[in-house]
Design a protein around this motif. Structure first.
Motif, mmCIF file in Angstrom:
data_model
loop_
_atom_site.group_PDB
_atom_site.id
_atom_site.type_symbol
_atom_site.label_atom_id
_atom_site.label_comp_id
_atom_site.label_asym_id
_atom_site.label_seq_id
_atom_site.Cartn_x
_atom_site.Cartn_y
_atom_site.Cartn_z
ATOM 1 N N LYS A 52 -5.216 -12.646 -6.155
ATOM 2 C CA LYS A 52 -3.988 -12.243 -5.048
ATOM 3 C C LYS A 52 -3.269 -11.160 -5.294
ATOM 4 N N TRP A 53 -2.347 -10.486 -4.348
ATOM 5 C CA TRP A 53 -1.450 -9.497 -4.250
ATOM 6 C C TRP A 53 -0.048 -10.001 -4.957
ATOM 7 N N SER A 54 0.706 -9.301 -5.647
ATOM 8 C CA SER A 54 1.761 -9.522 -6.131
ATOM 9 C C SER A 54 2.965 -9.040 -4.703
ATOM 10 N N ILE A 55 4.079 -9.274 -5.197
ATOM 11 C CA ILE A 55 5.254 -8.931 -4.323
ATOM 12 C C ILE A 55 5.171 -7.428 -3.972
ATOM 13 N N ALA A 56 5.008 -6.689 -5.205
ATOM 14 C CA ALA A 56 4.964 -5.266 -4.998
ATOM 15 C C ALA A 56 3.885 -4.800 -4.167
ATOM 16 N N GLU A 57 2.742 -5.495 -4.450
ATOM 17 C CA GLU A 57 1.521 -4.938 -3.689
ATOM 18 C C GLU A 57 1.579 -5.429 -2.264
ATOM 19 N N ILE A 58 2.295 -6.301 -1.911
ATOM 20 C CA ILE A 58 2.571 -6.805 -0.277
ATOM 21 C C ILE A 58 3.405 -5.656 0.330
ATOM 22 N N VAL A 59 4.441 -5.436 -0.539
ATOM 23 C CA VAL A 59 5.252 -4.683 0.197
ATOM 24 C C VAL A 59 4.814 -3.100 0.330
ATOM 25 N N ALA A 60 4.012 -2.708 -0.715
ATOM 26 C CA ALA A 60 3.502 -1.170 -0.685
ATOM 27 C C ALA A 60 2.397 -1.340 0.453
ATOM 28 N N HIS A 61 1.827 -2.516 0.808
ATOM 29 C CA HIS A 61 0.830 -2.676 1.666
ATOM 30 C C HIS A 61 1.415 -2.835 3.166
ATOM 31 N N LEU A 62 2.706 -3.154 3.170
ATOM 32 C CA LEU A 62 3.384 -3.175 4.475
ATOM 33 C C LEU A 62 3.705 -1.871 4.989
ATOM 34 N N ALA A 63 4.013 -1.106 4.009
ATOM 35 C CA ALA A 63 4.603 0.317 4.036
ATOM 36 C C ALA A 63 3.539 1.145 4.573
ATOM 37 N N ALA A 93 -5.205 -0.168 -1.566
ATOM 38 C CA ALA A 93 -4.314 -0.737 -2.562
ATOM 39 C C ALA A 93 -4.776 -0.324 -3.981
ATOM 40 N N SER A 94 -5.953 -0.090 -4.047
ATOM 41 C CA SER A 94 -6.439 0.332 -5.242
ATOM 42 C C SER A 94 -6.318 1.764 -5.462
ATOM 43 N N VAL A 95 -6.891 2.685 -4.504
ATOM 44 C CA VAL A 95 -6.679 4.054 -4.618
ATOM 45 C C VAL A 95 -5.080 4.441 -4.649
ATOM 46 N N PHE A 96 -4.292 3.970 -4.025
ATOM 47 C CA PHE A 96 -2.877 4.119 -4.062
ATOM 48 C C PHE A 96 -1.967 3.333 -4.882
ATOM 49 N N ASN A 97 -2.639 2.665 -5.830
ATOM 50 C CA ASN A 97 -2.214 1.949 -6.923
ATOM 51 C C ASN A 97 -0.831 1.037 -6.451
ATOM 52 N N TYR A 98 -1.058 0.339 -5.575
ATOM 53 C CA TYR A 98 0.091 -0.499 -5.129
ATOM 54 C C TYR A 98 0.671 -1.317 -6.134
ATOM 55 N N ARG A 99 -0.131 -1.756 -7.303
ATOM 56 C CA ARG A 99 0.594 -2.875 -8.315
ATOM 57 C C ARG A 99 1.624 -1.904 -9.031
ATOM 58 N N ASP A 100 1.492 -0.540 -9.151
ATOM 59 C CA ASP A 100 2.664 -0.056 -10.075
ATOM 60 C C ASP A 100 3.527 0.845 -9.093
ATOM 61 N N ARG A 101 3.600 0.676 -7.733
ATOM 62 C CA ARG A 101 4.604 1.211 -7.082
ATOM 63 C C ARG A 101 5.892 0.685 -6.982
ATOM 64 N N ASP A 102 6.907 1.409 -7.062
ATOM 65 C CA ASP A 102 8.401 1.021 -6.958
ATOM 66 C C ASP A 102 8.486 0.187 -5.706
ATOM 67 N N THR A 103 8.817 -1.204 -5.678
ATOM 68 C CA THR A 103 8.942 -2.132 -4.590
ATOM 69 C C THR A 103 10.000 -1.481 -3.955
ATOM 70 N N LYS A 104 11.290 -1.286 -4.300
ATOM 71 C CA LYS A 104 12.527 -0.975 -3.636
ATOM 72 C C LYS A 104 12.195 0.403 -2.811
ATOM 73 N N ARG A 105 11.233 1.234 -3.298
ATOM 74 C CA ARG A 105 10.874 2.438 -2.623
ATOM 75 C C ARG A 105 9.989 2.215 -1.604
#
Length: 177
Positions: A52-63, A93-105
């Motif tokens: 499953k995706w984390s909140i950070a990954e979901i928000v990166a996906h939405l962007a 999500a993998s290529v753009f490394n959603y897991r480590d993206r800054d969620t606020k950004r």
């Protein structure tokens, strides 16, 4: 068994049945910000399950999905009947490394892109809402349909985030016992 295109459309549109898609979209950034309020960076990256995706990954996906929305709608407005290509969200999500993206950004990028897209929708003529593209997996999608789909997509992910927040709070209260 994965969802069919028809099942996906039904589920996503079901989230916004009877609601104004533009109002739903206008409220999304604020709802996301409120849902994430007070969470630590580690909580934002926490996964309830490895698949499953984390909140950070979901928000990166939405962007990134808002970039897709922008391109799809502008393409359909510019060329009625154009082909709409799907994208592989898991590859992004993998290529753009959603897991480590800054969620606020990610949230800020989403907010700015969404404002831009809503501004564009406000400016188009009523008849342009009937312009459509042919999605390679889902078939004919008008601007009105795309607006409803993105509103439902927002709601789907907000509900996921709210479930994660409840899980985090539940785990925190169990630790205090």
């Amino acid at each position: 068994m994965p969802e069919t295109a028809e099942q996906y459309i039904g589920r996503i549109l079901g989230y916004v049945q009877g609601q104004d898609a533009i109002k739903v979209q206008r409220a999304t950034a604020g709802r996301l910000k409120k849902a994430m309020s007070g969470l630590t960076p580690s909580q934002l990256k926490w996964r309830s399950d490895p698949a499953k995706w984390s909140i950070a990954e979901i928000v990166a996906h939405l962007a990134d999905a808002e970039v897709v929305a922008s391109w799809r709608m502008r393409s359909v407005i510019g060329e009625n009947g154009i082909t709409i290509h799907p994208f592989d969200q898991d590859a992004w999500a993998s290529v753009f490394n959603y897991r480590d993206r800054d969620t606020k950004r990610s949230l800020e990028v989403f907010r700015i892109l969404r404002e831009n897209n809503l501004g564009m929708l406000k400016e188009i003529s009523p008849q342009t809402w009937d312009n459509y593209g042919m999605h390679l997996e889902r078939g004919k999608e008008s601007i009105a349909h795309l607006a409803r789909m993105f509103a439902g997509h927002d709601t789907n992910h907000i509900l996921q985030i709210e479930r994660i927040v409840k899980q985090l709070k539940s785990a925190k209260s169990k630790k205090k016992r």
